[in-house]
Design a protein around this motif. Structure first.
Motif, PDB file in Angstrom:
ATOM      1  N   VAL A  61      14.940  21.698  -0.229  1.00 40.97           N
ATOM      2  CA  VAL A  61      15.234  20.265  -0.147  1.00 40.97           C
ATOM      3  C   VAL A  61      14.764  19.763   1.218  1.00 40.97           C
ATOM      4  CG1 VAL A  61      17.228  20.484  -1.705  1.00 40.97           C
ATOM      5  CG2 VAL A  61      17.587  20.408   0.767  1.00 40.97           C
ATOM      6  N   TRP A  62      14.713  18.447   1.356  1.00 36.69           N
ATOM      7  CA  TRP A  62      14.241  17.851   2.610  1.00 36.69           C
ATOM      8  C   TRP A  62      14.975  18.438   3.810  1.00 36.69           C
ATOM      9  CZ3 TRP A  62      10.044  15.812   1.146  1.00 36.69           C
ATOM     10  CH2 TRP A  62       9.938  14.951   0.065  1.00 36.69           C
ATOM     11  N   LYS A  63      14.235  18.672   4.872  1.00 34.78           N
ATOM     12  CA  LYS A  63      14.887  19.078   6.121  1.00 34.78           C
ATOM     13  C   LYS A  63      15.488  17.828   6.765  1.00 34.78           C
ATOM     14  CE  LYS A  63      14.245  21.359  10.533  1.00 34.78           C
ATOM     15  NZ  LYS A  63      13.434  22.274  11.324  1.00 34.78           N
ATOM     16  N   SER A  92       0.811  -1.221   0.000  1.00 41.47           N
ATOM     17  CA  SER A  92       0.000   0.000   0.000  1.00 41.47           C
ATOM     18  C   SER A  92       0.842   1.268   0.000  1.00 41.47           C
ATOM     19  CB  SER A  92      -0.932  -0.008   1.204  1.00 41.47           C
ATOM     20  OG  SER A  92      -0.186  -0.233   2.388  1.00 41.47           O
ATOM     21  N   SER A  93       2.115   1.176   0.342  1.00 37.47           N
ATOM     22  CA  SER A  93       2.990   2.362   0.312  1.00 37.47           C
ATOM     23  C   SER A  93       4.453   1.944   0.390  1.00 37.47           C
ATOM     24  CB  SER A  93       2.683   3.300   1.493  1.00 37.47           C
ATOM     25  OG  SER A  93       3.109   2.723   2.714  1.00 37.47           O
ATOM     26  N   GLY A  94       5.315   2.882   0.060  1.00 36.91           N
ATOM     27  CA  GLY A  94       6.743   2.671   0.222  1.00 36.91           C
ATOM     28  C   GLY A  94       7.108   2.576   1.701  1.00 36.91           C
ATOM     29  N   THR A  95       6.407   3.338   2.517  1.00 41.19           N
ATOM     30  CA  THR A  95       6.649   3.307   3.963  1.00 41.19           C
ATOM     31  C   THR A  95       6.394   1.903   4.513  1.00 41.19           C
ATOM     32  OG1 THR A  95       5.833   5.591   4.014  1.00 41.19           O
ATOM     33  CG2 THR A  95       6.111   4.492   6.129  1.00 41.19           C
ATOM     34  N   ALA A  96       5.304   1.282   4.066  1.00 38.45           N
ATOM     35  CA  ALA A  96       4.979  -0.088   4.490  1.00 38.45           C
ATOM     36  C   ALA A  96       6.099  -1.038   4.075  1.00 38.45           C
ATOM     37  CB  ALA A  96       3.652  -0.527   3.875  1.00 38.45           C
ATOM     38  N   GLY A 141      -1.219   5.857  -4.854  1.00 37.02           N
ATOM     39  CA  GLY A 141      -0.517   5.502  -3.618  1.00 37.02           C
ATOM     40  C   GLY A 141      -0.146   4.036  -3.721  1.00 37.02           C
ATOM     41  N   GLY A 142       1.052   3.693  -3.294  1.00 42.43           N
ATOM     42  CA  GLY A 142       1.466   2.301  -3.358  1.00 42.43           C
ATOM     43  C   GLY A 142       2.962   2.176  -3.197  1.00 42.43           C
ATOM     44  N   GLY A 143       3.409   0.958  -3.057  1.00 44.59           N
ATOM     45  CA  GLY A 143       4.847   0.726  -2.900  1.00 44.59           C
ATOM     46  C   GLY A 143       5.209  -0.693  -3.272  1.00 44.59           C
ATOM     47  N   PHE A 180       5.024   4.440  -5.178  1.00 46.84           N
ATOM     48  CA  PHE A 180       4.187   4.917  -6.282  1.00 46.84           C
ATOM     49  C   PHE A 180       3.220   5.965  -5.785  1.00 46.84           C
ATOM     50  CE2 PHE A 180       5.132   0.344  -6.796  1.00 46.84           C
ATOM     51  CZ  PHE A 180       6.115   0.475  -7.762  1.00 46.84           C
ATOM     52  N   ASN A 181       3.681   6.778  -4.836  1.00 46.04           N
ATOM     53  CA  ASN A 181       2.901   7.897  -4.346  1.00 46.04           C
ATOM     54  C   ASN A 181       2.672   8.886  -5.504  1.00 46.04           C
ATOM     55  OD1 ASN A 181       1.605   9.410  -2.367  1.00 46.04           O
ATOM     56  ND2 ASN A 181       3.449  10.563  -1.875  1.00 46.04           N
ATOM     57  N   GLY A 182       1.699   9.754  -5.352  1.00 46.17           N
ATOM     58  CA  GLY A 182       1.294  10.649  -6.438  1.00 46.17           C
ATOM     59  C   GLY A 182       2.393  11.547  -6.977  1.00 46.17           C
ATOM     60  N   LEU A 235      19.541  13.234   5.258  1.00 50.22           N
ATOM     61  CA  LEU A 235      18.874  14.090   4.270  1.00 50.22           C
ATOM     62  C   LEU A 235      17.883  13.238   3.480  1.00 50.22           C
ATOM     63  CD1 LEU A 235      18.791  16.977   3.096  1.00 50.22           C
ATOM     64  CD2 LEU A 235      20.402  16.225   1.359  1.00 50.22           C
ATOM     65  N   THR A 236      16.634  13.245   3.930  1.00 49.86           N
ATOM     66  CA  THR A 236      15.604  12.427   3.296  1.00 49.86           C
ATOM     67  C   THR A 236      14.231  12.866   3.770  1.00 49.86           C
ATOM     68  OG1 THR A 236      14.859  10.156   2.847  1.00 49.86           O
ATOM     69  CG2 THR A 236      15.642  10.611   5.075  1.00 49.86           C
ATOM     70  N   PHE A 237      13.219  12.280   3.176  1.00 49.80           N
ATOM     71  CA  PHE A 237      11.833  12.446   3.626  1.00 49.80           C
ATOM     72  C   PHE A 237      11.628  11.534   4.833  1.00 49.80           C
ATOM     73  CE2 PHE A 237       7.268  11.091   2.718  1.00 49.80           C
ATOM     74  CZ  PHE A 237       6.721  12.216   3.302  1.00 49.80           C
ATOM     75  N   ILE A 238      10.797  11.974   5.762  1.00 51.93           N
ATOM     76  CA  ILE A 238      10.655  11.274   7.037  1.00 51.93           C
ATOM     77  C   ILE A 238      10.195   9.815   6.897  1.00 51.93           C
ATOM     78  CG2 ILE A 238       8.282  12.010   7.500  1.00 51.93           C
ATOM     79  CD1 ILE A 238       9.594  12.473  10.489  1.00 51.93           C
ATOM     80  N   ALA A 239       9.582   9.479   5.765  1.00 50.15           N
ATOM     81  CA  ALA A 239       9.111   8.100   5.557  1.00 50.15           C
ATOM     82  C   ALA A 239      10.252   7.090   5.626  1.00 50.15           C
ATOM     83  CB  ALA A 239       8.395   7.981   4.217  1.00 50.15           C
ATOM     84  N   SER A 240      11.491   7.537   5.330  1.00 48.96           N
ATOM     85  CA  SER A 240      12.640   6.624   5.436  1.00 48.96           C
ATOM     86  C   SER A 240      12.860   6.196   6.880  1.00 48.96           C
ATOM     87  CB  SER A 240      13.932   7.296   4.951  1.00 48.96           C
ATOM     88  OG  SER A 240      13.777   7.847   3.680  1.00 48.96           O
ATOM     89  N   ALA A 241      12.591   7.082   7.819  1.00 51.20           N
ATOM     90  CA  ALA A 241      12.974   6.867   9.217  1.00 51.20           C
ATOM     91  C   ALA A 241      11.820   6.464  10.133  1.00 51.20           C
ATOM     92  CB  ALA A 241      13.643   8.130   9.761  1.00 51.20           C
TER      93      ALA A 241
HETATM   94  C1  LIG Z   1       8.075   9.051  -1.064  1.00 51.82           C
HETATM   95  C2  LIG Z   1       9.165   8.533  -0.245  1.00 51.82           C
HETATM   96  C3  LIG Z   1       8.986   7.445   0.633  1.00 51.82           C
HETATM   97  C4  LIG Z   1       7.680   6.850   1.017  1.00 51.82           C
HETATM   98  O1  LIG Z   1       6.830   6.449   0.072  1.00 51.82           O
HETATM   99  P1  LIG Z   1       5.261   6.367   0.336  1.00 51.82           P
HETATM  100  O2  LIG Z   1       4.828   5.487  -0.775  1.00 51.82           O
HETATM  101  O3  LIG Z   1       4.733   7.754   0.242  1.00 51.82           O
HETATM  102  O4  LIG Z   1       5.030   5.764   1.678  1.00 51.82           O
HETATM  103  C5  LIG Z   1      10.087   6.933   1.293  1.00 51.82           C
HETATM  104  N1  LIG Z   1      11.296   7.476   1.139  1.00 51.82           N
HETATM  105  C6  LIG Z   1      11.514   8.531   0.344  1.00 51.82           C
HETATM  106  C7  LIG Z   1      12.904   9.059   0.225  1.00 51.82           C
HETATM  107  C8  LIG Z   1      10.458   9.111  -0.358  1.00 51.82           C
HETATM  108  O5  LIG Z   1      10.685  10.194  -1.117  1.00 51.82           O
END
Ligand SMILES: *Cc1c(COP(=O)(O)O)cnc(C)c1O
Length: 382
Positions: free
Chosen positions: A324-326, A59-63, A199-201, A189-191, A85-91
């Protein structure tokens, strides 16, 4: 005054026209579920595209990151190294597992994880008698990190790598697909990504047994019994068969999308690179970046304008630019976490955050729209 011009987004979905056929097929066969033929085919087609044995649609990359951490046995008390240096979904998934994130700086060239900082982190934690359970390496803005140098260190310590390739699907490192270097790789595969299912991963690996385990967890960890029996905690993480249909059509045009994003980058570069104080994110000779987002640094001392001011000024013209990402080590959520610098007293990710800017980079950005972005930028630099 409200700007009447159409809004230009940072990164738009870009449908190919082929999506409806796959969606229709899902409707016709009544596979309106988080499983079905599109899901199976999407997994197979993506695995083939990146050249790996197995893939699990989620369902997401985070999952996908969450499941990868659990597969590696990450739990309370464990350390996990992660790019800062990344989007919080990594952590975030590190916290889901009750583990402790340790953040690693970037290097100047690729903007991705610094091999020097990674080494330093290993040496320092080793001196305290600890090794991390996993390392999450992020590939920023369409470009692979320097995987050979990072893997050399991780292999030396026998620590597995999760490659967060959410932003780098389609990128190449030494002739191999980005996302296929670690024990596990993940795509999103987020928007806003280069291809999207809204949305997806995807979780990918050569270890198909591990993927089967993740598949089991992703469907509420239902045991193979006729009645509903569960021996482990699970999640509802599977991708819908309708969305997987969108993904299949999107995958068919991925190469075109990469070409288009790279062209957007080239146009920005041709129009702006002569301006003093501007530097575009480099593309390393070890591979191909998709230029998912055109990223650059702006030196306020030279340009007389900061990235924040640029984002604000462009917003007034209905154009979405972003800093850029905080970095994670600067986030209130991660205040108490350790952080390792690229070199003594020099945090590269702090500097990239201070100076970094992302410009509208959609593959369906028209030349006329891009002209609008460029004109609005030029005005700010005088
Ligand atoms: C978008 C993104 C994710 C998470 O993906 P989602 O599908 O939105 O959960 C993880 N890491 C990075 C670096 C991203 O940019």
């Amino acid at each position: 005054m409200v700007n009447q011009l159409r809004r230009i987004y940072l990164s738009n979905p870009h449908m190919s026209g082929g999506e409806q056929k796959y969606i229709q097929h899902a409707f016709d066969s009544n596979w309106i579920a988080p499983l079905g033929p599109n899901v199976d085919a999407f997994e197979k087609e993506l695995a083939e595209y990146v050249g790996i044995r197995g893939a699990l649609a989620l369902s997401s990359g985070t999952a996908a990151i969450h499941l990868a951490l659990r597969l590696l046995g990450v739990g309370p008390g464990d350390l996990v190294f992660c790019s800062s240096l990344t989007f919080i979904a990594s952590a975030n998934p590190i916290l889901y597992q009750g583990a402790e994130p340790v953040f690693i700086d970037s290097e100047h060239l690729s903007w991705n994880m610094s091999p020097e900082a990674l080494k330093e982190a290993f040496l320092d934690t080793e001196s305290q008698g600890r090794t991390p359970k996993a390392v999450i390496v992020v590939n920023l803005y369409g470009q692979s990190a320097d995987m050979n140098r990072l893997l050399e260190t991780c292999d030396h310590y026998g620590v597995p790598v999760i490659e967060d390739a959410a932003e780098s699907l389609g990128a190449v490192y030494e002739d191999k697909a980005s996302g296929t270097f670690g024990k596990f790789g993940i795509y999103s595969f987020n928007g806003n990504k280069i291809i999207t299912t809204s949305g997806g991963g995807m979780l990918v690996s050569d270890d198909c047994n591990a993927l089967e385990k993740a598949r089991y967890w992703s469907t509420q960890a239902r045991d193979p019994a006729r009645h509903y029996q569960h021996s482990e905690v699970g999640y509802n993480y599977r991708l819908s068969n309708i969305l997987a249909g969108i993904g299949r059509a999107q995958l068919n045009v991925l190469e075109e999308r990469i070409k288009a994003r790279r062209l957007v980058f080239e146009r920005y570069k041709a129009a702006l690179s002569h301006i003093d104080g501007i530097d575009f994110m480099p593309e390393l000779s070890y591979g191909r970046s998709t230029r998912w987002l055109t990223a650059l640094t702006v030196d306020p001392k030279v340009c007389g304008v900061s990235p924040g001011e640029i984002v604000g000024a462009m917003e007034k013209e209905n154009i979405e630019a972003r800093p850029v990402w905080k970095p994670m080590h600067l986030q209130p959520l991660f205040q108490s976490c350790r952080y390792y610098f690229h070199s003594k007293g020099e945090s590269v990710s702090d500097k990239l955050f201070e100076k970094g800017l992302c410009l509208p980079s959609s593959s369906n950005l028209s030349e006329k729209e891009q002209e609008r972005v460029i004109t609005s930028l030029r005005k700010l630099f005088k």
